[in-house]
Write an enzyme that holds these catalytic residues in place. Sequence first.
Site, PDB file in Angstrom:
ATOM      1  N   ILE A  50      44.853  37.206  50.209  1.00  0.00           N
ATOM      2  CA  ILE A  50      43.740  37.932  50.813  1.00  0.00           C
ATOM      3  C   ILE A  50      42.658  37.979  49.741  1.00  0.00           C
ATOM      4  O   ILE A  50      42.775  38.709  48.759  1.00  0.00           O
ATOM      5  CB  ILE A  50      44.141  39.344  51.256  1.00  0.00           C
ATOM      6  CG1 ILE A  50      45.229  39.264  52.328  1.00  0.00           C
ATOM      7  CG2 ILE A  50      42.928  40.100  51.795  1.00  0.00           C
ATOM      8  CD1 ILE A  50      45.716  40.611  52.809  1.00  0.00           C
ATOM      9  N   PRO A  51      41.591  37.186  49.890  1.00  0.00           N
ATOM     10  CA  PRO A  51      40.691  36.889  48.760  1.00  0.00           C
ATOM     11  C   PRO A  51      39.653  37.959  48.451  1.00  0.00           C
ATOM     12  O   PRO A  51      38.446  37.747  48.581  1.00  0.00           O
ATOM     13  CB  PRO A  51      40.026  35.583  49.208  1.00  0.00           C
ATOM     14  CG  PRO A  51      39.974  35.699  50.698  1.00  0.00           C
ATOM     15  CD  PRO A  51      41.248  36.404  51.085  1.00  0.00           C
ATOM     16  N   CYS A  52      40.126  39.114  47.982  1.00  0.00           N
ATOM     17  CA  CYS A  52      39.177  40.165  47.614  1.00  0.00           C
ATOM     18  C   CYS A  52      38.366  39.779  46.381  1.00  0.00           C
ATOM     19  O   CYS A  52      37.321  40.391  46.113  1.00  0.00           O
ATOM     20  CB  CYS A  52      39.898  41.490  47.394  1.00  0.00           C
ATOM     21  SG  CYS A  52      41.224  41.460  46.177  1.00  0.00           S
ATOM     22  N   HIS A  53      38.804  38.737  45.669  1.00  0.00           N
ATOM     23  CA  HIS A  53      38.034  38.278  44.505  1.00  0.00           C
ATOM     24  C   HIS A  53      36.722  37.612  44.923  1.00  0.00           C
ATOM     25  O   HIS A  53      35.861  37.371  44.088  1.00  0.00           O
ATOM     26  CB  HIS A  53      38.865  37.289  43.678  1.00  0.00           C
ATOM     27  CG  HIS A  53      39.325  36.084  44.433  1.00  0.00           C
ATOM     28  ND1 HIS A  53      40.433  36.100  45.270  1.00  0.00           N
ATOM     29  CD2 HIS A  53      38.832  34.819  44.494  1.00  0.00           C
ATOM     30  CE1 HIS A  53      40.597  34.897  45.796  1.00  0.00           C
ATOM     31  NE2 HIS A  53      39.638  34.101  45.348  1.00  0.00           N
TER      32      HIS A  53
END
Length: 286
Positions: free
Chosen positions: A245-248
């Site tokens: 889950i690409p919160c970056h």
Amino acid sequence: MSTQNQIDYHRIAKAIEYIRSNFKLQPNLDEVAEKINLSPAHFQKIFTDWAGTSPKKFLQFISLEHAKSLLKEEKASLFDATFETGFSSTSRLHDLFIKIEGMSPAEYKNGGKNLIIQYRFSETCFGKVIVASTEKGICYMAFEENEEHALRELHHKFPNASFSEQHNDLQKNALSIFEKDWSHPETIKLHLKGTDFQLKVWESLLTIPMGKLSTYGNLAGKIGNSKASRAVGTAIGSNPVAFLIPCHRVIQSSGKLGGYMWGSDRKQLMIGWESSRVYSDTLHTN
């Protein structure tokens, strides 16, 4: 990951931190190599081997101007089309066919009672991770070098679950993204503990294409509450599954990277790594 690869990773992380701190000076190859005690030629080689692109091009990708240009390219129509078609698009892994199946309210309330969670540790290009799964999918993934601390955090997330250190295909499929094996994203399943709002935010993160960035405000608008930037930021900070889950890919509206649960240096590396992959793929298809 071999011991040498771990050493190279930490060297590159240090180099990226130096570049970020001295961005306005535009440090050249020799200057950065000197900071990590390597010859320019050797630094160029290991950097290119790890990132798939040269230090100069990598610097361009992680620069502030690159971040701003990515934000300017983001269009609501692209986001909406991606969302409405079930995360289907032309962008490799994060087309996404990842399935989020939220835990039931009872599972959420009782801290994972009756859940059987299997976990393993693995080395990745961004450091050691712990990845954990239920029979339904990945429930937790975090970067952590200290295994004891990682287990404490996992137990804290699911205080009433049963745990065993064991490898399985769900974990293997999730870890394959670090090896660029993205040919079967439909095999990656997620089983998450979260409120309805958190799940909605995490789903919205999946629609940010690889190599692109978004802001907290943009995400708030996309989920129908433009005034909820702070709440969106809190939900992003509670993301239990690193990288998948690409919160970056979420930065501040000013163009600054902002914080990251698993370290700002790692966030910087991830953005550059993904950008270099997109750039490489573009060269190969043109």
